[in-house]
Design a protein around this motif. Structure first.
Motif, PDB file in Angstrom:
ATOM      1  N   SER A 191       0.872  -1.170   0.000  1.00 19.17           N
ATOM      2  CA  SER A 191       0.000   0.000   0.000  1.00 19.17           C
ATOM      3  C   SER A 191       0.907   1.218   0.000  1.00 19.17           C
ATOM      4  N   ALA A 192       0.327   2.393   0.135  1.00 17.46           N
ATOM      5  CA  ALA A 192       1.142   3.608   0.105  1.00 17.46           C
ATOM      6  C   ALA A 192       2.140   3.655   1.255  1.00 17.46           C
ATOM      7  N   ASP A 193       1.770   3.093   2.405  1.00 20.02           N
ATOM      8  CA  ASP A 193       2.649   3.208   3.575  1.00 20.02           C
ATOM      9  C   ASP A 193       2.820   1.892   4.332  1.00 20.02           C
ATOM     10  N   GLY A 194       2.521   0.783   3.701  1.00 21.13           N
ATOM     11  CA  GLY A 194       2.680  -0.500   4.382  1.00 21.13           C
ATOM     12  C   GLY A 194       2.248  -1.621   3.477  1.00 21.13           C
ATOM     13  N   VAL A 195       1.455  -2.541   4.026  1.00 20.95           N
ATOM     14  CA  VAL A 195       0.977  -3.677   3.253  1.00 20.95           C
ATOM     15  C   VAL A 195      -0.476  -3.449   2.855  1.00 20.95           C
ATOM     16  N   ASP A 196      -0.843  -3.972   1.726  1.00 24.26           N
ATOM     17  CA  ASP A 196      -2.238  -3.870   1.264  1.00 24.26           C
ATOM     18  C   ASP A 196      -3.063  -4.930   1.992  1.00 24.26           C
ATOM     19  N   ALA A 197      -3.686  -4.516   3.075  1.00 27.33           N
ATOM     20  CA  ALA A 197      -4.418  -5.465   3.921  1.00 27.33           C
ATOM     21  C   ALA A 197      -5.655  -6.024   3.242  1.00 27.33           C
ATOM     22  N   ALA A 198      -6.074  -5.416   2.120  1.00 28.16           N
ATOM     23  CA  ALA A 198      -7.226  -5.930   1.389  1.00 28.16           C
ATOM     24  C   ALA A 198      -6.832  -6.900   0.284  1.00 28.16           C
ATOM     25  N   HIS A 199      -5.554  -7.068   0.048  1.00 34.98           N
ATOM     26  CA  HIS A 199      -5.120  -8.012  -0.984  1.00 34.98           C
ATOM     27  C   HIS A 199      -5.521  -9.428  -0.573  1.00 34.98           C
ATOM     28  N   PRO A 200      -6.075 -10.217  -1.475  1.00 33.81           N
ATOM     29  CA  PRO A 200      -6.555 -11.552  -1.079  1.00 33.81           C
ATOM     30  C   PRO A 200      -5.484 -12.418  -0.419  1.00 33.81           C
ATOM     31  N   ASP A 201      -4.239 -12.344  -0.896  1.00 36.15           N
ATOM     32  CA  ASP A 201      -3.183 -13.153  -0.282  1.00 36.15           C
ATOM     33  C   ASP A 201      -2.883 -12.691   1.142  1.00 36.15           C
ATOM     34  N   ILE A 202      -2.908 -11.391   1.370  1.00 31.80           N
ATOM     35  CA  ILE A 202      -2.646 -10.872   2.714  1.00 31.80           C
ATOM     36  C   ILE A 202      -3.814 -11.194   3.635  1.00 31.80           C
ATOM     37  N   VAL A 203      -5.032 -11.073   3.134  1.00 30.69           N
ATOM     38  CA  VAL A 203      -6.207 -11.453   3.930  1.00 30.69           C
ATOM     39  C   VAL A 203      -6.082 -12.911   4.376  1.00 30.69           C
ATOM     40  N   ARG A 204      -5.703 -13.779   3.455  1.00 34.85           N
ATOM     41  CA  ARG A 204      -5.571 -15.198   3.786  1.00 34.85           C
ATOM     42  C   ARG A 204      -4.442 -15.425   4.791  1.00 34.85           C
ATOM     43  N   ASP A 205      -3.312 -14.740   4.580  1.00 33.09           N
ATOM     44  CA  ASP A 205      -2.176 -14.959   5.482  1.00 33.09           C
ATOM     45  C   ASP A 205      -2.449 -14.434   6.884  1.00 33.09           C
ATOM     46  N   LEU A 206      -3.161 -13.338   7.003  1.00 31.37           N
ATOM     47  CA  LEU A 206      -3.499 -12.828   8.332  1.00 31.37           C
ATOM     48  C   LEU A 206      -4.418 -13.789   9.071  1.00 31.37           C
ATOM     49  N   ALA A 207      -5.227 -14.535   8.311  1.00 32.01           N
ATOM     50  CA  ALA A 207      -6.125 -15.517   8.933  1.00 32.01           C
ATOM     51  C   ALA A 207      -5.387 -16.800   9.296  1.00 32.01           C
ATOM     52  N   THR A 208      -4.424 -17.209   8.474  1.00 32.22           N
ATOM     53  CA  THR A 208      -3.668 -18.452   8.706  1.00 32.22           C
ATOM     54  C   THR A 208      -2.184 -18.182   8.488  1.00 32.22           C
ATOM     55  N   PRO A 209      -1.539 -17.443   9.392  1.00 34.89           N
ATOM     56  CA  PRO A 209      -0.151 -17.008   9.169  1.00 34.89           C
ATOM     57  C   PRO A 209       0.867 -18.132   9.137  1.00 34.89           C
ATOM     58  N   ASP A 210       0.522 -19.303   9.683  1.00 35.63           N
ATOM     59  CA  ASP A 210       1.493 -20.402   9.700  1.00 35.63           C
ATOM     60  C   ASP A 210       1.557 -21.150   8.377  1.00 35.63           C
ATOM     61  N   VAL A 211       0.640 -20.875   7.443  1.00 34.18           N
ATOM     62  CA  VAL A 211       0.695 -21.470   6.101  1.00 34.18           C
ATOM     63  C   VAL A 211       0.564 -20.337   5.078  1.00 34.18           C
ATOM     64  N   PRO A 212       1.598 -19.506   4.952  1.00 30.68           N
ATOM     65  CA  PRO A 212       1.491 -18.303   4.127  1.00 30.68           C
ATOM     66  C   PRO A 212       1.472 -18.604   2.637  1.00 30.68           C
ATOM     67  N   VAL A 213       0.953 -17.637   1.893  1.00 30.76           N
ATOM     68  CA  VAL A 213       0.993 -17.724   0.434  1.00 30.76           C
ATOM     69  C   VAL A 213       1.701 -16.519  -0.174  1.00 30.76           C
ATOM     70  N   SER A 214       1.770 -15.409   0.550  1.00 30.81           N
ATOM     71  CA  SER A 214       2.426 -14.211   0.034  1.00 30.81           C
ATOM     72  C   SER A 214       3.881 -14.166   0.468  1.00 30.81           C
ATOM     73  N   ALA A 215       4.692 -13.411  -0.266  1.00 28.27           N
ATOM     74  CA  ALA A 215       6.095 -13.241   0.121  1.00 28.27           C
ATOM     75  C   ALA A 215       6.194 -12.587   1.494  1.00 28.27           C
ATOM     76  N   ILE A 216       5.342 -11.598   1.764  1.00 32.02           N
ATOM     77  CA  ILE A 216       5.351 -10.936   3.071  1.00 32.02           C
ATOM     78  C   ILE A 216       5.037 -11.949   4.168  1.00 32.02           C
ATOM     79  N   GLY A 217       4.051 -12.809   3.921  1.00 28.76           N
ATOM     80  CA  GLY A 217       3.697 -13.830   4.904  1.00 28.76           C
ATOM     81  C   GLY A 217       4.832 -14.803   5.162  1.00 28.76           C
ATOM     82  N   TRP A 218       5.539 -15.217   4.099  1.00 30.24           N
ATOM     83  CA  TRP A 218       6.671 -16.137   4.282  1.00 30.24           C
ATOM     84  C   TRP A 218       7.787 -15.485   5.096  1.00 30.24           C
ATOM     85  N   LEU A 219       8.109 -14.243   4.778  1.00 30.71           N
ATOM     86  CA  LEU A 219       9.151 -13.550   5.540  1.00 30.71           C
ATOM     87  C   LEU A 219       8.772 -13.443   7.017  1.00 30.71           C
ATOM     88  N   ALA A 220       7.540 -13.040   7.279  1.00 34.40           N
ATOM     89  CA  ALA A 220       7.105 -12.855   8.661  1.00 34.40           C
ATOM     90  C   ALA A 220       7.122 -14.167   9.431  1.00 34.40           C
TER      91      ALA A 220
END
Length: 496
Positions: free
Chosen positions: A142-171
Motif C-alpha cells: 500500500s502507500a505506507d505498508g501492506v495492502d491489507a485488502a489483498h486476497p493473499d494478505i487477507v488469507r495470510d493474516l487468517a492463517t499465518p502459519d501457512v502463508p501464500v504471500s512473500a510478506i507472509g513467508w518472511l514474517a
C-alpha cells in the motif's frame, strides 16, 4: 537436493558437466562442498541471469552462500532444473556470445506444495540472507505498508502459519527464528522499486503488527532491509535460445537464460549478522542507492526514451539500429554528457564518463533486439520522471534546455503521427493523447499547448514561459517529423 536416480546423458546435469565443450564456462568450485546460505523468492530469469551469476562467482572463494531458489506458486523452474541438479546455462549476448553454466542454485523449491521445506530453510541458522525478485505487485504494497485488502494478505493474516504471500513467508520465517533463538536473516529486495528495502520493511512491520506487535518490535530492532539497485537487459527465454544452447553444449537445457554482458548490482551495506563478500565479485556496496537510481533514471532511461521517439520518427526499429544512425547516436551522446551529467549529484567514486561509455556500448549491442516502439509505451508516465527534473534543474542553473526538450517534442510528434496513422497508443492516457494527436495541425503554437494542458504529464513546468518557449522551438525544429526533418533538427542541436 533430490537428483534423478538415473542421470539423463542427453540433459545438462552434474553427470554431463565434465563432458561439455571447453569453450563453455563451468563452475570453478566443488558444488558438493557448498552450503545453502541464501533463500531467494522469485526464481525467474532475471534472478538466475543476474544475482545467481554473482553468487556463482563468489562460491569459488566462499562456499557458504549457495542458493535455495523458491517459486511462490509456479512449478515450472523447479521441474525444469531439478533433473539438471540446479544447473542451467547463461548466454551472454554480444557480437561474440559466450555460454556459462551457473551452479549457484543448490536447491529449487515451490512454496505452493513444498511449504515445510521452504519454512525449514527460512528457519535454518545457516541461512543469513533472503533475497527477492517478485516484481512490484508481488509485495502487496500500500502507500505506507501492506495492502491489507489483498486476497493473499487477507488469507495470510487468517492463517499465518501457512502463508501464500512473500510478506507472509518472511514474517513466519522470522517468527520461527525468534521463537527458536536464532539470529534473523537479512531481507534484500532486488526488484527495481524505489526505496525497495524501505518499502519492504514497512510492509513486513505493518503485517506483523496486525498479528503480533511484539514480533514487529523485534523485527524493527533486529532485522535489516538493505536497499538495492539492479540493472541488466534480460530477454525472455525462447525455443531459439534452447536450440542454440543445446547445439553448443551437446546436451539439452530445459531452461537456459540470456542477458547482455553488462550487469550492475548496487547494495546498501546494512547487514546485521554477516553477509557474503559481494564486493569481491563486482557488486557495489554503497550508502547512496538513491544516487545510483537517479543516475540510472537520467542517464539510461531518459536517453532510451529519446532513442525511442526520435528513432521511431526516423523509421528505425531497434535501439541498436538507432545507435547506427550517426546523427541520432551523436545527439544522444551529447544529451548525456552535456545536459544530463551536469545535473546529477553523483554517489562517491561514481565515474560518469565510464557510465556513459558503458551505456552507449549497451545501446549499440547488435545481439540485443530492443524494439523502439516497445520502449515508447507509456510515455505519459515515463517522460515526466525521466526528463522533467533534469530540465527544471537546468533552468534553475541557467543552462540551455534545447537538447533536453527535443525528446519531449519527439514524443508529441510521435503521438501525432500514430494518431494520423490510426495506430493505438499503449499508454494509460492513450485516448486523451489520441484525441490531441488527431487534432494536431503540425503548428507548434497550436499543438504544444494542447499537450501542456495534460495535468499528469508536463504540468510541473507547463507554467514556466522559458519551458513553453523551448518546447515550441523544439517542436517546430522537427518540422513535419519526416526522417529528413528529424535528422536535420538533431544535427543542428549537435554543433560538433
Amino acid at each position: 537436493m533430490t537428483s534423478p536416480a538415473i542421470p539423463d546423458p542427453h540433459r545438462l546435469s552434474a553427470a554431463t558437466l565434465a563432458a561439455l565443450p571447453p569453450e563453455v564456462e563451468v563452475p570453478g568450485y566443488d558444488r558438493a562442498a557448498t552450503r545453502v546460505g541464501i533463500v531467494h523468492f522469485g526464481a525467474g530469469s532475471f534472478h538466475r541471469a543476474h544475482q545467481a551469476a554473482y553468487v556463482d562467482a563468489l562460491l569459488a572463494s566462499d562456499p557458504n552462500w549457495a542458493i535455495c531458489a523458491v517459486s511462490l506458486h509456479s512449478t515450472g523452474v523447479r521441474d525444469a532444473l531439478r533433473p539438471q541438479d540446479g544447473l542451467y546455462t547463461l548466454a551472454l549476448l554480444d557480437a561474440q556470445p559466450r555460454l556459462r553454466v551457473i551452479g549457484a542454485i543448490a536447491e529449487v523449491l515451490c512454496a505452493r506444495d513444498q511449504g515445510a521445506a521452504v519454512m525449514a530453510r527460512l528457519a535454518d541458522p545457516q541461512v543469513r540472507l533472503v533475497t527477492l525478485t517478485i516484481t512490484e505487485k508481488g509485495y502487496c504494497l500500500s502507500a505506507d505498508g501492506v495492502d491489507a485488502a489483498h486476497p493473499d494478505i487477507v488469507r495470510d493474516l487468517a492463517t499465518p502459519d501457512v502463508p501464500v504471500s512473500a510478506i507472509g513467508w518472511l514474517a513466519e520465517g522470522l517468527r520461527l527464528r525468534r521463537a527458536r533463538g536464532v539470529a534473523p536473516f537479512t531481507v534484500l529486495s532486488c526488484d527495481n522499486l524505489a526505496d525497495n528495502g524501505g518499502r519492504l520493511r514497512s510492509a513486513v512491520l505493518d503485517y506483523t503488527r496486525r498479528l503480533d506487535p511484539a514480533l514487529a518490535d523485534w523485527i524493527a530492532r533486529e532485522v535489516s532491509f538493505p536497499r538495492s539497485m539492479v540493472d541488466s537487459i534480460t530477454p525472455a527465454t525462447d525455443d531459439a535460445l534452447r536450440a542454440r544452447v543445446a547445439t553448443a553444449l551437446g546436451v539439452a537445457d530445459a531452461w537456459p537464460v540470456q542477458r547482455e554482458p553488462y550487469t550492475q548490482w548496487v547494495v546498501e551495506d546494512d547487514f546485521r549478522h554477516g553477509r557474503p563478500a559481494l564486493e569481491q565479485v563486482g557488486v557495489v556496496m554503497s550508502g547512496d542507492i538513491a544516487g545510483y537510481d537517479r543516475a540510472k533514471l537520467r542517464l539510461l532511461n531518459a536517453p532510451h526514451s529519446a532513442l525511442a521517439y526520435l528513432g521511431a520518427l526516423l523509421e528505425l526499429e531497434t535501439v541498436a539500429e538507432a545507435m547506427r544512425h550517426p546523427v541520432l547516436a551523436g545527439f544522444v551522446e551529447q544529451l548525456m554528457r552535456r545536459d544530463i551529467v551536469p545535473s546529477l549529484v553523483l554517489p562517491d567514486r561514481f565515474d560518469p564518463d565510464a557510465y556513459v561509455d558503458a551505456i552507449l556500448q549497451r545501446f549499440g549491442n547488435p545481439a540485443i533486439r530492443h524494439l523502439l516502439l516497445q520502449i515508447a509505451w507509456d510515455g505519459s508516465q515515463k517522460l515526466p520522471v525521466r526528463l522533467l527534473d533534469t530540465i527544471a534543474e537546468a533552468l534553475a542553473a541557467g543552462r540551455s534546455i534545447e537538447r533536453l526538450c527535443l525528446p519531449l517534442a519527439g514524443w508529441m510528434h510521435f503521438v501525432r503521427r500514430q494518431a494520423r496513422r490510426g495506430v493505438a497508443l499503449v499508454d494509460p492516457l492513450g485516448d486523451e493523447l489520441a484525441a490531441i494527436g488527431r487534432a494536431a495541425t503540425g503548428d507548434a503554437a497550436h499543438d504544444v499547448p494542447a499537450f501542456l494542458r495534460l495535468p499528469a504529464v508536463l504540468a510541473p513546468l507547463a507554467a514556466d514561459a522559458r519551458f513553453v518557449d523551448a518546447m515550441q522551438q523544439s517542436y517546430a525544429a522537427l518540422g513535419d517529423a519526416s526522417p529528413a526533418a528529424v535528422s536535420n533538427a538533431l544535427a543542428a542541436a549537435d554543433p560538433r
